[in-house]
Design a protein around this motif. Sequence first.
Motif, mmCIF file in Angstrom:
data_model
loop_
_atom_site.group_PDB
_atom_site.id
_atom_site.type_symbol
_atom_site.label_atom_id
_atom_site.label_comp_id
_atom_site.label_asym_id
_atom_site.label_seq_id
_atom_site.Cartn_x
_atom_site.Cartn_y
_atom_site.Cartn_z
ATOM 1 N N ARG A 153 -0.088 -0.779 11.202
ATOM 2 C CA ARG A 153 0.610 0.494 11.023
ATOM 3 C C ARG A 153 0.971 0.983 12.418
ATOM 4 N NH1 ARG A 153 -0.214 -1.364 6.717
ATOM 5 N NH2 ARG A 153 -1.041 -0.385 4.818
ATOM 6 N N LEU B 83 1.163 -7.582 8.513
ATOM 7 C CA LEU B 83 1.162 -6.909 7.212
ATOM 8 C C LEU B 83 0.173 -5.738 7.183
ATOM 9 C CD1 LEU B 83 1.410 -10.026 4.863
ATOM 10 C CD2 LEU B 83 3.189 -8.329 5.310
ATOM 11 N N GLU B 84 -0.940 -5.908 7.900
ATOM 12 C CA GLU B 84 -1.941 -4.829 7.898
ATOM 13 C C GLU B 84 -1.672 -3.803 8.990
ATOM 14 O OE1 GLU B 84 -5.704 -6.850 8.038
ATOM 15 O OE2 GLU B 84 -5.649 -7.354 5.894
ATOM 16 N N ALA C 250 0.829 -1.204 0.000
ATOM 17 C CA ALA C 250 0.000 0.000 0.000
ATOM 18 C C ALA C 250 0.863 1.254 0.000
ATOM 19 C CB ALA C 250 -0.908 -0.008 1.224
#
Lengths: 514, 355
Positions: free
Chosen positions: B160, B157-158, B110
Amino acid sequence: MKRIFVLAACLGACGVLLAQNVEWPTYNGDYSGRRFSQLTQINKDNVKSLSLSWVYRVNGGADPSAAVIKATPLVKDGVMYFTAPDHAWAIDARTGHEIWKYQWSSKGGIHLGNRGAGIYENWLYFETPDCHLISLNRKDGSFRWSQSICNLDQMYYSSVAPIIIKNHVIVGVSGDDLDIPGYLEARDPETGDLQWKWMSVPKPGEPGSETWPSEDAMEHGGGMTWVPCTYDPEMNMLFVGTGNPQPVIIGKGREGHNLFTESIVALNADSGKLVWWFQPSPHDTHDWDAVQTPVLIDGEINGQPKKLVAQASRNGWFFVLDRKTGKDYVSTEYVKTNWAKGVDAKGQPIPNPAKEPKEDGALVSPNQGGAANWPPPSFSPQTGLFYVNATRAFSIYYVYDTSEKAEGWGGNDQGGWGESMLQAIDYQTGKIRWSHKWEGDSVRGGVLSTAGGLVFAGDPENNFIALDAKTGDPLWHANLGKGVSNGPMTYELNGTQYVVVAAGDSIYAFVVNR
Amino acid sequence: MRVTKVLLLALCAGAIVYGQLPDAPGRDTVKRVCGACHPAEVVLAKGMTREQWGSIVSNMISRGAKGTDAEFAQIIDYLSTNLPPKAPAATAGAAKRPRRPSNLIDEAGAADKQIVDEEAAARGSAIYKAQCVSCHGEQARGTAKDGTDLVRSLIVLEDRNGSKLGPFLAKGHPMQSGAASSSLTQAQIEDLSNYLKQEVDNTLRTGPYNKVLNVLTGDPKAGEAFFNGAGHCNQCHSPTGDLAHIASRYDPPTLQLKTVFPQTVAFGRHSMGAGRKPVTVTVTTASGEKAEGELIEMDDFNVSLRDKDGQYRSFARGPGVTVEKHDPYEAHEKLLDQYTDKEIHDVVAYLETLK
């Protein structure tokens, strides 16, 4: 199709009928993947006078992500539709005049390329690098809806052209970075909702699971669906090529054939259920996606009429299979390679373990780019020849990661030397009928063949060339300054046949002036 | 820094924005040659040494990049001058790690992906070693006994900066020390997040561990025999002549690449083109006129050369026109179909003795 045959039959005799339009409504022109056009207005005898009709330049390089057009344009109702990452255009197929342009605000993903759009009734569909399927109104490019089709955080992205079959929008996914499973989906053309999903890798206990060492390896096993599928309406079957297994280069940890990566699979178009499979590269360790267009051929093998599907695979091998059963009729190299020890009982090449990547390097041919890549080949029923722009290249494959659990790539290839040629392959035997060697070392760009006795292809020196389909003699060329970057296509509009090709950020339309 | 700036721009605009290539000599060449296949600006995400850029450019040539030797030399000069390796973070933990040459395959993932803070990652690494490593393993890829693979974990991975990791750990998760995972502070969770993201980056194909490990596995004696025998290397080369001290000029992986692909791999400590021999052509026209020189460009239709006086000349190919091509690397091209990997490694081991 019937109308097209009539058109060809009365060429020259019934001028009024010639004013019919012949379109290019889907990625390969039709569902067969042949990229063969019945149009004959541009032919062997007059191609010397082929000249430029119009040029459309997308943006002069102002937006780098749209700087290279890899899409095969569609032509429907006199309008040409094409895409680049995050972009879609509609232009007048007669003049190149821009009708509308659409730009998507990206949330990321690899902007490497976009192969094109799909059309269903009044709607246009394309995929974006940030994992979205977009539907636009064909009339004015207005946004209709978007649906997420993959997870960007897992480093999936999208680049393939959707194929519309009945009321299914068939979408594939891309991504070779971090050990994720590939899949193919059917989506509702009205809403974008999921209809079915076929996974490139099996679940424990399912057929194919015996070709993996563990559930973990399967779940992360790769097999992206990079290239549009083909379709036989009579059998209601899709023919799909799947990409490399993951981790990409390192084979340790995924011992076995790794089904259904590196495979040509036949799926039921309404359910996504697997009918048969054939694996061009069992246990691949060279990034040789077997995604090259599975081309449908209605032909003969040993004098018997057969419905066939053929692929010139990235690993350098050409396969001809029975469309209904997957039975192998031809398995042969279309360029010389050095990685296989022969073929197994099913006709699949047997990889030589000595040519798997090594810590100190293994010299392998083809290189990672492959003998062919995503650019589409062509088959002419007129000559019985399968045309593919091919590269014979070498590189050294290394293992970089010797740890217990290598992931991602775990190695790569380096260096290289190659030579390139346009190969005309006899589909019945796999023999090379003619080979036109290019001067440059590697070639990209697709191929188009026509009933005018012509093959159109790009060479490594930026030429767009028309060759005699029977002999391979070059008959016409134009140097476009940049290499052919898509699959050439053709259509007829109000009695004029256009041949269209993209090179870099521009689309060129050629006609024979009368 | 440059990467951060690019990504921030991307966030603000809601679209991929690459930023501008630094204005320096060679920029137009980079734009033209690299931009023929991909946005030239993707190089902005990288920072590498001359050798590493050379290796990338070499790979691109083998994948079809079109340019002259001089242009490729200019591209490597431009890239290594303007996009050098990023300075390693000045912490003890970071200093021990291999230098990070680049940020993965540029755009994978992303646009708002977390950019690793190296100092936070070093602190996170210490927490990881104290609390997590026994189950999740040295590289956070899990272990056979138990422990999820965190590099492939959706939570990681997702995540933040702890947005997913924090709530997960707050619910309670076994830790090595026996302490409650809910006792980790927000700062510690952010450090852990940075460490795990760093392991993800390390796993990607442009991570710092992606390099040739050891090519010196051959037998120098066998290599010498091949050099003077079956390989016919001695017909053009001499260990006391052109190859004298070759091993002091190139590291072993470069030496191996140059041995096998001298025509496309001319990198290392010397810039591309140094010592590379040109392909020459002799063109004879229908009227019998002869022109000779360095090949500039040739296709089915035309051929161009630069003659010994430096004059550029081009000719249409056709009936009566003959073109003779002289490729100084022809013998190397023939060898590609002939020699075994063992012979390659033997020859490299032999060349490595020519210090």
